[in-house]
Design a protein around this motif. Structure first.
Motif, PDB file in Angstrom:
ATOM      1  N   LEU A  10       0.764  -0.989  -0.037  1.00 49.79           N
ATOM      2  CA  LEU A  10      -0.030  -0.170   0.013  1.00 49.79           C
ATOM      3  C   LEU A  10       0.929   1.332   0.017  1.00 49.79           C
ATOM      4  CD1 LEU A  10      -2.315  -1.253   2.807  1.00 49.79           C
ATOM      5  CD2 LEU A  10      -3.184  -0.814   0.514  1.00 49.79           C
ATOM      6  N   ASP A  53      -1.011  -1.096  12.626  1.00 48.62           N
ATOM      7  CA  ASP A  53      -2.291  -1.355  12.060  1.00 48.62           C
ATOM      8  C   ASP A  53      -3.330  -1.765  13.415  1.00 48.62           C
ATOM      9  OD1 ASP A  53      -4.415  -2.542  10.704  1.00 48.62           O
ATOM     10  OD2 ASP A  53      -3.084  -3.852   9.374  1.00 48.62           O
ATOM     11  N   CYS A 113      -8.213   3.668   8.143  1.00 48.94           N
ATOM     12  CA  CYS A 113      -7.167   2.760   7.479  1.00 48.94           C
ATOM     13  C   CYS A 113      -7.846   1.433   7.187  1.00 48.94           C
ATOM     14  CB  CYS A 113      -5.947   2.755   8.332  1.00 48.94           C
ATOM     15  SG  CYS A 113      -5.985   1.635   9.921  1.00 48.94           S
ATOM     16  N   PHE A 114      -8.953   0.984   7.708  1.00 52.73           N
ATOM     17  CA  PHE A 114      -9.659  -0.255   7.328  1.00 52.73           C
ATOM     18  C   PHE A 114     -10.423   0.134   6.038  1.00 52.73           C
ATOM     19  CE2 PHE A 114     -10.082  -2.492  11.672  1.00 52.73           C
ATOM     20  CZ  PHE A 114      -8.938  -2.544  11.912  1.00 52.73           C
ATOM     21  N   ARG A 126      -6.992   3.689   3.259  1.00 57.38           N
ATOM     22  CA  ARG A 126      -5.910   2.650   3.250  1.00 57.38           C
ATOM     23  C   ARG A 126      -4.257   2.926   2.859  1.00 57.38           C
ATOM     24  NH1 ARG A 126      -5.763  -1.440   6.239  1.00 57.38           N
ATOM     25  NH2 ARG A 126      -4.576  -3.400   5.633  1.00 57.38           N
ATOM     26  N   SER A 127      -4.380   3.721   1.889  1.00 58.41           N
ATOM     27  CA  SER A 127      -2.932   3.967   1.414  1.00 58.41           C
ATOM     28  C   SER A 127      -2.409   5.220   1.818  1.00 58.41           C
ATOM     29  CB  SER A 127      -2.937   3.993  -0.121  1.00 58.41           C
ATOM     30  OG  SER A 127      -3.821   4.817  -0.717  1.00 58.41           O
ATOM     31  N   TRP A 182      -3.770   5.605   9.290  1.00 55.21           N
ATOM     32  CA  TRP A 182      -3.249   4.465  10.382  1.00 55.21           C
ATOM     33  C   TRP A 182      -3.200   5.139  11.950  1.00 55.21           C
ATOM     34  CZ3 TRP A 182      -1.624  -0.476   8.326  1.00 55.21           C
ATOM     35  CH2 TRP A 182      -1.957  -0.472   6.914  1.00 55.21           C
TER      36      TRP A 182
END
Lengths: 563, 563
Positions: B52, B65, B114-115, B120-121, B126
């Motif tokens: 990612l 994470d 971030c899920f 997410r990237s 995060w």
């Protein structure tokens, strides 16, 4: 036989751990044979060898067995003769150089006291090696009395007489072993003693006398007997009683012909001229091609000697010494130095290189030192985030303080071994820049540098750091042993023109000295970054080195009282 | 089934690299089962996982994470249930503790940004781990504006808000990733987020809010919206817009019962009470038996947290924070700390231990760390001749300056690895003494110390050095994971007396906390020598730490501009 076949000179370099003989062609300095002989007793710091004097030696003692020096003559010289196929008749002279001040007590005929059963178990009867550091209290007293009396030698020695030098070692013997002092007919530098062994008569050289034994040519020689009397009542007449006939002979002249006995020992021809003895680092200077003012010669080994020639005498902060004709006749020769250079890198490799570096080096087919050199040279100046004071063995120039110690600042959790290695190299380079500055501040010009010495065999590329730090071009002597080549050049001059040699060291250097084609030039951006780091270095240097914070001395005191 | 069989509490400690669940008996604190689950993505500092966001993360980023936190619930809790054979009905409550400030942006339902594929990237979506140090410029601005406005939180935080803390991280997101800021419904401490995952509703705890997010109970909560507006226009209403309903709940109370979903995930019983979240080091305090003023609790791990309870609030130099009820209801709780302790020793073992030590340790059947510990403990104080400033990760207390770095002084050619190791241990001990001094100078009494934390499993005997340096007795918590036991004690109080728990943390501590029989007492002679070394330490500490010589910052600047 043909008349015009090549002539050779023999150079013998007596180092700390071994002696090396080389055979060099007079016409161009090419080394045609070379042999190293290791001293079987090495450096004696714990106990005398062969169960003599059972007790442990006092702290900071460093002795040698003069028998080991004779073994160099007996082994290395025949080896180079055989290796080269050169006949003794084609060797026009012999030159030697030696560590200094390494000195020993002897009888009238030159026999070391430690060869005699009566004295063999007394440590003071042995040769005291240059790094025999126990006579610090004696050196302190010499300095105190010298200052009180305004002795000229202190000016020549940058304000401080070292514990390594001749009269500190001799005074230690008077005080700690008066019976040895009384029994000795003479105390002599090893450089002069080895020449004595070769020619069968004593010829003390001006180099060691000037740099280590308070002998000042333009002041008529040694200090007044009142000074020696003030040191110790027994020393009042030490010059007459224990220093031979007091005559001092200039370097690169003949001390005499090889004796019958020495010829038999070595396989050389009796009567071959032998040059007056000299100090190893000083012999290296003409071998690096340095025969004029303006070029600083650095001999890099476990420590560094820096030598500079000049037409005038100036007062330079923290130099080890300045001696008229001390390296080349007709010029003042300045010596400065750093007490540890290669020694710090060796310390680092032995004490601080982790297993991961060994594994990585092995994977790349490199030695650990090679890997560290390459990795550290991959860093840009400042990139390691570190700064060090490279005083792992104290500071010789410009602070002249053996009780200073090493410092590293800037460590973080991401600091890696090659970054520390680079910081240590930089610390040594900053120390050299400090010496360059001391000379230039005193008005002695330094245009560029020439480097020689055994450290360069291991990591010559580190000279780029020295170049970037000092902002000066550095050339490298093209010889594995510049000191031995220098000794050979002394021989070529001692032989004289008539015998196929040279009229002066400068002339010999023009023919026999060689520098490598590769030149290290300062990179402008790197030099500018190093100027910033050097400003930080100077601030730490002065804070810890000039008394503002004497923590290094406090730590040594606490260490000594805990031990 | 018998009515009176034993009751248990579950404690879960979310650390930097893993989460550990323990099952403790309520009656006496005995740990009957324990399981560690390592985060599969660990600490993310280089690149986001699974390809990612291909580019390298910015410098000093440290992300996690949140999926890894859930995996701890899913794996470690069933493991301790199985290991112990204890049935879910006998577990009367669950407590958690967490690293802090670790924070993340979430949606209204608690789903981390971030899920979501859309975010997410983006690294700012995060969890930013406590040691995510990039928001230093943001922290600097918070301090500047806070000072200008005379904000009370600065007094509570020893004069300085850290880059590690909540609003520094949040301000970084506003500035560097405004789209993430806009998309987030809330920003939340991981300690509160994990409780949300367990009980299905948000219940923010007073511990993290007080120590990391400017929440001051006796001043009615958070700073005024004008302050946030001054930081950034978008932040004017951050409290209402991004911090949930702003209610703050006291520690060791129930946040609610375990949700159906969490019960299914963990195998625990739905409805089991879950304690309000807290910080790991703070949870450890009652688990070390510290529930009254006068005893300093040190949690030794990669870094050290020092916690002290008191009846009054004083201004103490360089503390991280003082929070009313922050550790035990009814007392002011002071936190100070050292940014690196075990981390320095780990750094040393990985980066500076030579092959010879590995060989010697192996010969003696010891690990390298054990060998170093034994050898270094064989040295008398002062015998290593070294002194260090242990700022390998900056200085937290009392200087609060992340840009300071490590220093070692006194190195010589005879310095050996175990002597350096000892100097590093001493540096950490001197840092603790500095903190002890800061408290006592402010009038807060410290009679003795209690130590807990994972570092002690490796080298508890080093506490003798801490005792000799501080001149105080040190007791050691008898638990492999004091934080997890503390979390379990929070659970026991949250469960309430009626359910078989306790009425207060102090009462829980009387039953569940245990210290080892072995006590480290200061040796008088060693303490006196350390007083001399500490005087030298203080001088270096002030010279490099208080601005007289800002070389450490200069080196970091040069490093950053070279990189």
């Amino acid at each position: 036989m043909a008349m015009n076949h090549a002539k050779y000179v023999l150079g013998i370099d007596f180092g700390t751990f071994n002696g090396q003989a080389i055979l060099a062609r007079v016409s161009d300095g090419a080394v045609v044979a070379s042999d190293v002989h290791y001293y079987s007793s090495g450096v004696i710091t714990e106990k005398l060898p062969n169960g003599l004097g059972n007790s442990k030696l006092p702290s900071r003692f460093a002795l040698q067995d003069p028998r080991d020096y004779l073994d160099v003559l007996k082994n290395a010289i025949p080896a180079v003769l055989q290796q080269s196929g050169v006949g003794p008749q084609d060797i026009i002279a012999i030159g030697t150089d030696f560590t200094s001040c390494t000195m020993l007590p002897v009888q009238t005929d030159g026999t070391p006291l430690c060869f005699m059963p009566k004295w063999r178990s007394n440590p003071h009867a042995w040769a005291k090696l240059w790094k025999h550091h126990s006579p610090q209290p004696q050196a302190d007293r010499i300095n105190e009395i010298g200052r009180r009396r305004g002795e000229e030698f202190l000016k020549r020695y940058g304000g401080r007489y070292s514990s390594e030098w001749f009269f500190a070692k001799l005074l230690e013997t008077v005080e700690k072993a008066p019976e040895v002092y009384d029994a000795a007919d003479e105390f002599i530098e090893a450089s002069d003693w080895i020449v004595w062994q070769l020619v069968g008569r004593q010829r003390r050289g001006n180099c060691a006398a000037g740099y280590k034994a308070m002998w000042i040519k333009d002041r008529g020689g040694y200090p007044h007997y009142d000074f020696f009397k003030a040191l110790h009542p027994k020393l009042e007449h030490v010059l007459d009683e224990k220093l031979g006939r007091l005559n001092i002979y200039p370097l690169a002249t003949s001390a005499g012909g090889l004796s019958h006995r020495a010829a038999a020992l070595t396989g050389l021809k009796e009567g071959t001229p032998v040059a007056v003895g000299t100090i190893n680092a000083h012999a290296a200077v003409p071998a690096c091609g340095v025969t004029e003012p303006g070029r600083l010669c650095m001999v890099l080994g476990p420590s560094i000697c820096h030598m500079l020639l000049a037409r005038e005498r100036r007062e330079v902060e923290g130099i080890c010494g300045v001696v008229e004709d001390g390296i080349l006749p007709g010029l003042w020769a300045y010596e400065a130095g750093q007490a540890a250079a290669g020694d710090i890198l060796t310390w680092f490799c032995e004490n601080a290189v982790p297993v991961s570096v060994h594994a990585e080096a092995e994977r790349q087919g490199l030695s650990v030192a090679q890997w560290l050199e390459r990795q550290s040279l991959g860093l840009r100046p400042g990139q390691n985030g570190l700064l060090a004071l490279g005083w792992w063995n104290g500071n010789r120039s410009v602070l002249m303080d053996a009780d200073l110690s090493g410092l590293l600042v800037g460590a973080t959790l991401s600091t890696r071994p090659h970054e520390i290695f680079r910081a240590l190299v930089e610390a040594v380079a900053f120390g050299t820049r400090k010496i360059v500055d001391a000379f230039t501040h005193a008005g002695l010009e330094i245009n560029d540098l020439v480097a020689g010495g055994c450290l360069l065999e291991k990591c010559a590329s580190l000279l780029q750091v020295f170049s970037d730090v000092t902002g000066r071009t550095i050339r490298v002597a093209d010889s594995a042993n510049t000191a031995a080549l220098g000794a050979a050049m002394h021989a070529a001059v001692a032989a004289g023109k008539a015998a196929g040699g040279y009229g002066s060291l400068a002339e010999a250097a023009r023919h026999m000295a060689r520098v490598q084609a590769e030149v290290y030039r300062p990179h402008r951006a790197a030099h500018e970054t190093y100027n910033q780091l050097y400003a930080e270095y100077e601030r730490l240097h002065d804070y810890f080195g000039r008394g503002a914070n004497p923590v290094m001395k406090a730590l040594k005191r606490l260490r000594d009282s805990a031990a």
